[in-house]
Design a protein around this motif. Sequence first.
Motif: not given
Length: 79
Positions: A31, A44-46, A57, A59, A79
Motif C-alpha cells: 500500500n 485487499g493489500d496492494i 504490482k 492485489e 494490476m
Amino acid sequence: MRLDKFLKVSRVIKRRTVADEACQNGRVSINGKVSKSSTSVNIGDIIEVKFGDKILKFEVLSLTEHVKKEEASDMIKIM
C-alpha cells in the motif's frame, strides 16, 4: 501471513530467503509503504515488488498457507 511467506507461497518469488532479501533492500512495498519481511499481509493489500527496472504490482486476493503450483496465481490479481 508474513510478507516473505506470502511472496513464496504465491510464487511471486521462488524462495523465502530471496523474498526476505528483497524486503531488506527496500524493494517491496505494501500500500505504498516500504515493508519488512515480517509485515502482515491482508486480503485487499496492494503489493509492489521491484525486479531490477521492472515493477510487479498486484492485489492480494487470498491467504492460503499451502497451495498447489497451478492454484498459486489465484492468490493475486496483477494490476
